[in-house]
Scaffold this active site. Structure first.
Site, short mmCIF file in Angstrom:
data_model
loop_
_atom_site.label_atom_id
_atom_site.label_comp_id
_atom_site.label_asym_id
_atom_site.label_seq_id
_atom_site.Cartn_x
_atom_site.Cartn_y
_atom_site.Cartn_z
N GLY A 192 11.37 -3.30 10.00
CA GLY A 192 10.07 -2.72 10.31
C GLY A 192 9.19 -3.71 11.05
O GLY A 192 9.30 -3.89 12.26
N GLU A 210 8.94 5.84 3.33
CA GLU A 210 7.58 6.32 3.61
C GLU A 210 7.55 7.84 3.72
O GLU A 210 6.56 8.48 3.36
CB GLU A 210 7.04 5.63 4.88
N ASN A 238 12.56 -0.18 13.40
CA ASN A 238 11.73 1.00 13.10
C ASN A 238 10.28 0.65 13.42
O ASN A 238 9.64 -0.09 12.68
CB ASN A 238 11.89 1.36 11.61
N GLY A 240 7.73 -3.65 3.81
CA GLY A 240 6.38 -3.97 4.26
C GLY A 240 5.59 -4.84 3.29
O GLY A 240 4.38 -4.99 3.42
N GLU A 249 17.21 0.39 1.34
CA GLU A 249 15.87 -0.18 1.51
C GLU A 249 15.10 -0.06 0.19
O GLU A 249 14.49 0.99 -0.08
CB GLU A 249 15.12 0.59 2.60
N HIS A 304 13.47 7.97 5.12
CA HIS A 304 12.79 6.67 4.98
C HIS A 304 11.85 6.75 3.77
O HIS A 304 11.27 7.79 3.49
CB HIS A 304 12.01 6.36 6.25
N LYS A 310 7.73 2.57 13.41
CA LYS A 310 6.77 3.36 12.61
C LYS A 310 5.65 3.91 13.51
O LYS A 310 5.91 4.23 14.68
CB LYS A 310 6.22 2.52 11.46
N SER A 346 11.46 -6.15 4.54
CA SER A 346 10.88 -7.46 4.84
C SER A 346 11.88 -8.45 5.43
O SER A 346 11.83 -9.65 5.14
CB SER A 346 10.20 -8.05 3.59
C1 PEP Z 1 11.31 -0.31 7.27
O1 PEP Z 1 10.31 0.25 7.67
O2 PEP Z 1 12.37 0.31 7.27
C2 PEP Z 1 11.21 -1.70 6.83
C3 PEP Z 1 12.26 -2.24 6.29
O3 PEP Z 1 10.00 -2.34 7.02
P1 PEP Z 1 9.73 -3.93 6.86
O4 PEP Z 1 10.83 -4.65 7.60
O5 PEP Z 1 8.38 -4.13 7.49
O6 PEP Z 1 9.75 -4.22 5.40
#
Ligand code: PEP
Length: 256
Positions: free
Chosen positions: A233, A96, A9, A172, A166, A94, A11, A212
């Site tokens: 991400g 966000e 992703n 993040g 998630e 998601h 973003k 992460s």
């Molecule tokens: C995501 O945006 O779905 C995500 C898991 O981000 P990150 O890997 O940066 O935590």
């Protein structure tokens, strides 16, 4: 039994030319890793260029979001019709979108319904916030989020669905869920699918972990039984790291 999926992703990152370059590097790096499905989710404006660049490779391209309506007075939104022929899948719900843009469960469920109606595979995201985990409410929250979608789909659709667990506190932040936490939540989600649609659908639906994920923590998580891959991400913006995550996923698969 389930082919794992490693999904990146991106973003609100990359330019159009940067997205094409990143996609090209990823596709070249994973071309020989046939045991793992790979998908990237660039920003909307780069979708067509990336789709063209990935044509004929085994890396697929998806969208990060969409509206549920086909057209109308929805300034700034992108409809499923606009994605038709460009992407195969779409990330929906998601964290966000839920927590920065206020998307409620009902809206996410309508989007999932619409994705299936338009031949798109939803990558449906669920996950609890830190306070919810700390107060022992993870299953209640994830159960509620999944419940809204379960009401909208058929067993065949449930089998085709990709669900990404998630935890919001892991996205993040550099703090990942432990392998046990990831496995427990993914197993819980599979049980929910089993309870609503039966074993066949539950055995086929893919449940990803996201939060992460990086090249240092992924090996222990991907080896867990109910984790069918990752939604990545930050680490997906670095082609060698992302390719390495696909490789770790492949190497962790049980030998035939
Ligand atoms: C995501 O945006 O779905 C995500 C898991 O981000 P990150 O890997 O940066 O935590």
């Amino acid at each position: 039994m389930r082919t794992p999926l490693v999904a990146g992703n991106w973003k609100m990152n990359t330019t159009i030319s940067g997205a094409v370059a990143l996609a090209g590097e990823v596709a070249a790096g994973v071309e020989h890793m046939a045991a793992v499905d790979v998908a990237v989710y660039p920003p909307f404006v780069a979708l067509q260029s990336v789709a063209r660049a990935l044509h004929g490779t085994r890396t697929s391209v998806g969208a990060q979001n969409m509206h549920f309506e086909e057209s109308g007075a929805f300034t700034g939104e992108v409809s499923p019709n606009m994605l038709d022929g460009v992407v195969a899948s779409v990330i929906l719900g998601h964290s966000e979108r839920r927590h920065i843009f206020g998307e409620p469960d009902e809206l996410v469920a309508r989007k999932v319904r619409s994705a299936f109606d338009h031949g798109l595979t939803p990558v449906f995201c669920v996950g609890e916030q830190l306070a919810e985990r700390e107060s022992g409410r993870t299953e209640e929250v994830v159960g509620r989020q999944v419940g809204f979608v379960v009401d909208q789909i058929s067993p065949a659709e449930a089998a085709r669905m990709i669900i990404a667990y998630e935890p919001v506190w892991a996205i993040g932040t550099g703090v990942n869920a432990t392998p046990d936490q990831a496995e427990d939540a993914c197993a819980f989600i599979r049980d929910l699918i089993d309870g609503s649609f039966g074993q066949e659908a539950a055995g086929r639906a893919r449940v990803l972990y996201g939060g992460s994920v990086n090249t240092g923590n992924w090996d222990d998580i991907t080896r867990r039984e109910n984790v069918d891959g990752a939604l990545v991400g930050g680490a997906s913006l670095d082609a060698p790291d992302f390719v390495r995550l696909v490789e770790i996923t492949r190497d962790a698969l049980p030998a035939d």
